[in-house]
Design an enzyme around this catalytic site. Structure first.
Site, PDB file in Angstrom:
ATOM      1  N   ASP A 237       6.890   4.162   6.856  1.00 12.04           N
ATOM      2  CA  ASP A 237       6.548   3.698   5.517  1.00 12.04           C
ATOM      3  C   ASP A 237       7.431   2.522   5.117  1.00 12.04           C
ATOM      4  O   ASP A 237       8.631   2.475   5.427  1.00 12.04           O
ATOM      5  CB  ASP A 237       6.736   4.851   4.527  1.00 12.04           C
ATOM      6  CG  ASP A 237       6.331   4.493   3.124  1.00 12.04           C
ATOM      7  OD1 ASP A 237       5.119   4.329   2.885  1.00 12.04           O
ATOM      8  OD2 ASP A 237       7.224   4.354   2.263  1.00 12.04           O
ATOM      9  N   HIS A 241      10.964  -3.122   4.083  1.00  8.57           N
ATOM     10  CA  HIS A 241      12.084  -2.884   3.172  1.00  8.57           C
ATOM     11  C   HIS A 241      13.247  -2.167   3.854  1.00  8.57           C
ATOM     12  O   HIS A 241      14.129  -1.624   3.184  1.00  8.57           O
ATOM     13  CB  HIS A 241      11.610  -2.086   1.959  1.00  8.57           C
ATOM     14  CG  HIS A 241      10.519  -2.777   1.196  1.00  8.57           C
ATOM     15  ND1 HIS A 241      10.728  -3.956   0.519  1.00  8.57           N
ATOM     16  CD2 HIS A 241       9.206  -2.467   1.035  1.00  8.57           C
ATOM     17  CE1 HIS A 241       9.590  -4.345  -0.034  1.00  8.57           C
ATOM     18  NE2 HIS A 241       8.653  -3.459   0.267  1.00  8.57           N
ATOM     19  N   GLU A 278       4.134   0.300   8.562  1.00  9.28           N
ATOM     20  CA  GLU A 278       3.412  -0.158   7.381  1.00  9.28           C
ATOM     21  C   GLU A 278       4.171  -1.369   6.831  1.00  9.28           C
ATOM     22  O   GLU A 278       5.210  -1.226   6.192  1.00  9.28           O
ATOM     23  CB  GLU A 278       3.333   0.944   6.315  1.00  9.28           C
ATOM     24  CG  GLU A 278       2.507   0.516   5.109  1.00  9.28           C
ATOM     25  CD  GLU A 278       3.148   0.852   3.772  1.00  9.28           C
ATOM     26  OE1 GLU A 278       2.483   0.671   2.748  1.00  9.28           O
ATOM     27  OE2 GLU A 278       4.313   1.266   3.744  1.00  9.28           O
TER      28      GLU A 278
END
Length: 511
Positions: A237, A241, A278
């Site tokens: 996920d 980031h 992702e």
């Protein structure tokens, strides 16, 4: 009913021909009882046991699935926050972690998860876990009263937060705080000790690690699921980031953990641990993520490309069908050319829990396009059954995509179509990896041939009939059989005569 394929094998399936089914455990099935729809953002009661029940019933095998992606199984925050639009929002989706070493009891216990994984492996299906390394869960109403509770949970060495005493969020991907979630400091090289959230938690398996930064703890905790359960891969996920060093370390740890699990349990196989990222906005291109541990990246473009393509044609007319076929052929050829070197792969989908559900009126056409597409493919639970969306507030439209699986209103004709296509794709790596060649414009006929394996297929999309020149892809005397009807064709003078109502899926036949 379409039978499940026989002689399924785990070896190398994800790396050659990914056919991934993604489900949100809480919204899929609860074994022995109905799901409880208490609210759009609350737990509905789906369980590991419910997924296992469908594995044993052959649901995924009949769809040709070779990998099952389930929502994160580790412990989530215990309470709730107010969702956009004012609803009660609980961590049913698995994206608000509290303890990466403990199981989320609302889905079941360790024995139930182990049974799920073992049942998948017995069916020739690999298991992927959704994992988070970018943030922790909110400090919810159960854990602490308001933002003052954050120091008692994680602390400034572990997370960024827009609070006094914390390093504030930055303006780049690695440091930005999203949706107010405490941002794990994966970019930091500073050694840390266990956060208070875990140090004083009686059931945690987390321990202090010597001279280890935040990312080292996360890698250790997440690879533990591979060591203990034989997990085959991760869907990662919010990959953009997280420091790429983190993902590289996780891939290495996953490989080692999976090899160790196989050795301890006497399980054959050498296929590497598999990771898909992702990366919001990523499309059909090679990027640095493929040098950072990822085997594939989710393709955010295909859903919108196909939606625009189908919305712009009237398939009820010969002209509209011809336009559709020409545009799909261009799309197929572009994907096949981009992926031809095998240097990278993407995982394409119709629907997503973070974007929207594909137009339910176009699912049959869309399923055909997706499952004939080069590269990896992902089916979102309920696309095969025409699962309707959930009523959701305008402020959080993603909640609409996460409705309960519609077991009582399955579109059986649509399901059979997905099964037929999925099993054909499962048998033929050429669809995912082969060179693409158009053989006829109307009806649309193409060949896909994979030189590495020697696999080849012919696909005819109608309605219509034609004498098709196949001399460029097969020799006279070659026989082909339709995967659904069993009807056969023999190549003569470099041609085959076909007449197709909707779809012919032809595979080599030695009869």
């Amino acid at each position: 009913m379409v039978d499940a394929p026989k002689n399924r094998s785990l070896q190398g399936t994800l790396h050659a021909n990914p056919i991934v089914y993604f489900l949100i455990t809480d919204r899929f099935r609860a074994a022995g009882r109905p799901l409880g729809d208490a609210g759009i953002g609350t737990f509905h009661g789906g369980s590991f046991a419910g997924v296992t029940e469908q594995l044993r019933a052959g649901w995924f095998a009949r769809l040709g699935i070779n990998a099952l992606w389930i929502s994160a199984p580790y412990e989530q925050v215990h309470g709730w926050v107010e969702g956009a639009g004012g609803f009660c929002h609980e961590p049913y989706h698995g994206y608000w972690p509290l303890d990466f070493t403990c199981i989320e009891r609302r889905f079941g216990d360790a024995a139930a998860l182990r049974e799920l994984v073992d049942s998948a492996h017995a069916a020739g299906i690999q298991v992927l876990l959704d994992v988070v390394m970018s943030h922790t869960g909110y400090v919810d109403r159960s854990t602490a009263a308001g933002s003052a509770g954050l120091p008692s949970c994680w602390g400034p060495d572990w997370v960024r937060a827009d609070l006094p005493g914390y390093v504030a969020g930055g303006d780049d991907d690695l440091t930005r705080i999203s949706f107010g979630l405490p941002k794990l400091r994966t970019e930091s090289d500073a050694a840390v000790t266990l956060p208070a959230a875990l140090r004083h938690k009686p059931d945690t398996l987390a321990v202090d690690l010597a001279d280890t930064p935040v990312r080292g703890y996360l890698v250790d905790w997440l690879s533990g699921w591979v060591r203990d359960f034989g997990i085959d891969g991760f869907r990662c996920d919010s990959a953009r980031h997280v420091d790429l060093r983190c993902w590289s370390a996780l891939k290495q740890a996953g490989n080692a953990a999976l090899a160790g699990w196989r050795h301890r349990h006497g399980v054959p196989g050498t296929a590497p641990f598999w990771m898909v990222g992702e990366v919001y906005g990523h499309g059909l291109q090679r990027s640095a993520y493929f040098d950072g541990g990822f085997d594939s990246v989710l393709n955010f473009d295909f859903q919108h490309e196909l939606g625009a393509l189908l919305a712009d044609v009237d398939t009820a007319t010969p002209f509209g069908r011809g336009l559709l076929w020409r545009r799909l052929d261009q799309l197929f050829a572009r994907y096949a050319a981009a992926l031809a070197d095998g240097d990278f792969d993407v995982l394409s989908y119709l629907s997503s829990h973070d974007t929207c559900l594909f137009d339910r009126n176009l699912l049959r056409l869309a399923a055909t396009a997706l499952l004939l597409l080069p590269g990896g493919v992902q089916i979102f639970y309920g696309d095969e059954t025409a699962r309707p969306p959930l009523a959701a507030p305008e402020a959080d439209p993603a909640q609409a995509t996460r409705s309960d699986m519609n077991w009582d209103s399955v579109d059986e004709s649509l399901l059979a179509h997905w099964q037929r296509l999925g099993q054909f794709r499962h048998r033929h790596v050429a669809l995912a990896r082969g060179a693409h060649r158009r053989l006829c414009v109307a009806p649309y006929v193409f060949a896909r041939t994979d030189a590495a394996s020697g696999d080849s297929v012919l696909v005819a999309w109608g309605p219509g009939g034609a004498r098709v020149d196949v001399s460029a892809v097969c020799a006279d005397g070659t026989q082909w059989r339709d995967a659904a009807s069993g009807a056969t064709w023999r190549v003569a003078d470099g041609h085959i005569e076909i007449d197709v109502d909707e779809l012919l899926l032809l595979e080599p036949y030695e009869g």
